[in-house]
Enzyme design. Structure first.
Site, PDB file in Angstrom:
ATOM      1  N   HIS A  61      42.893  38.567  37.584  1.00 28.26           N
ATOM      2  CA  HIS A  61      42.863  38.076  36.205  1.00 28.26           C
ATOM      3  C   HIS A  61      44.263  37.923  35.610  1.00 28.26           C
ATOM      4  CE1 HIS A  61      38.916  40.541  36.281  1.00 28.26           C
ATOM      5  NE2 HIS A  61      38.675  39.299  36.685  1.00 28.26           N
ATOM      6  N   LYS A  71      51.316  44.453  32.116  1.00 22.34           N
ATOM      7  CA  LYS A  71      50.477  45.650  32.188  1.00 22.34           C
ATOM      8  C   LYS A  71      51.205  46.755  32.944  1.00 22.34           C
ATOM      9  CE  LYS A  71      46.332  42.800  32.543  1.00 22.34           C
ATOM     10  NZ  LYS A  71      45.251  42.367  33.422  1.00 22.34           N
ATOM     11  N   TYR A 131      45.197  50.904  31.841  1.00 26.00           N
ATOM     12  CA  TYR A 131      46.388  50.062  31.829  1.00 26.00           C
ATOM     13  C   TYR A 131      46.811  49.750  30.410  1.00 26.00           C
ATOM     14  CZ  TYR A 131      42.584  46.714  33.034  1.00 26.00           C
ATOM     15  OH  TYR A 131      41.401  46.031  33.148  1.00 26.00           O
ATOM     16  N   ASP A 169      33.731  37.062  38.808  1.00 25.97           N
ATOM     17  CA  ASP A 169      34.803  37.188  39.792  1.00 25.97           C
ATOM     18  C   ASP A 169      34.467  36.550  41.139  1.00 25.97           C
ATOM     19  OD1 ASP A 169      36.572  38.378  38.065  1.00 25.97           O
ATOM     20  OD2 ASP A 169      36.234  40.423  38.783  1.00 25.97           O
TER      21      ASP A 169
END
Length: 191
Positions: A61, A71, A131, A169
């Site tokens: 992603h 991140k 994250y 996904d």
């Protein structure tokens, strides 16, 4: 906090200094000053928490345009294979990836900069992942690359028959089919 380079210079591995005794341990999981000194400004505006079982693969992603995110990923319990893929057109490392095992035991963290797709596979029976993000999530800016794109050559360390993916996904485009990615300019600037 210690910082280690990976195969892609902008993707950085971090290891906190752990202080332990008979009572347990203490460590700083994030220090803005230390991170800024090594990586640059990283204003944390959103913290994500994910729980998954063995075999789950999440990704790959990214957020497009003004919603792009960097991140800092760490594992609170269990272990994962964390993956960052360079999706900056014109970058000398375009299409290459960094894959690192992060776990509650090794306490390693991976910094995934803007201009990279991110994903992970769960290697332990259960894993909790946290994250820190430098930009808020925007559903209209979602982007993704197929987790199993053969050109990326990612070994998720999960047998194909054990892989658990969301419906979303399962159907992302391959990197070559992605229309809206990032552009790389000398000096590392990403747009």
């Amino acid at each position: 906090m210690e910082f280690f380079e990976t195969q892609i210079a902008e993707v950085v591995l971090l290891r906190p200094k752990v202080f332990g005794d008979g009572r347990g341990c203490f460590f700083e999981s994030f220090n803005a000053r230390a991170v800024e000194d090594r990586i640059g400004p990283f204003p944390v505006v959103q913290i994500n928490h994910s729980e998954s079982c063995y075999g789950v693969i999440r990704g790959l992603h990214f957020q497009r345009g003004a919603a792009a995110q960097a991140k800092l990923v760490r594992v609170l319990s269990g272990g994962i294979l964390d993956v960052a893929v360079d999706i900056r057109r014109g970058s000398p490392t375009f299409g290459l990836h960094v894959a690192v095992e992060l776990s509650a035991d090794n306490r390693l963290q991976l910094f995934v900069p803007r201009g990279f797709a991110h994903g992970f596979s769960v290697l332990s029976p259960h894993a909790e992942v946290e994250y820190l993000c430098d930009n808020c999530y925007d559903p209209a800016a979602e982007g993704a690359v197929a987790w199993n794109d053969p050109q990326l050559g990612i070994d998720w360390q999960i047998p194909a028959g054990d892989a658990i993916l969301s419906d979303r996904d399962r159907c992302h485009p391959r990197l070559q089919e992605c229309e809206e990615l990032f552009e790389y300019f000398p000096g590392g600037t990403t747009f």
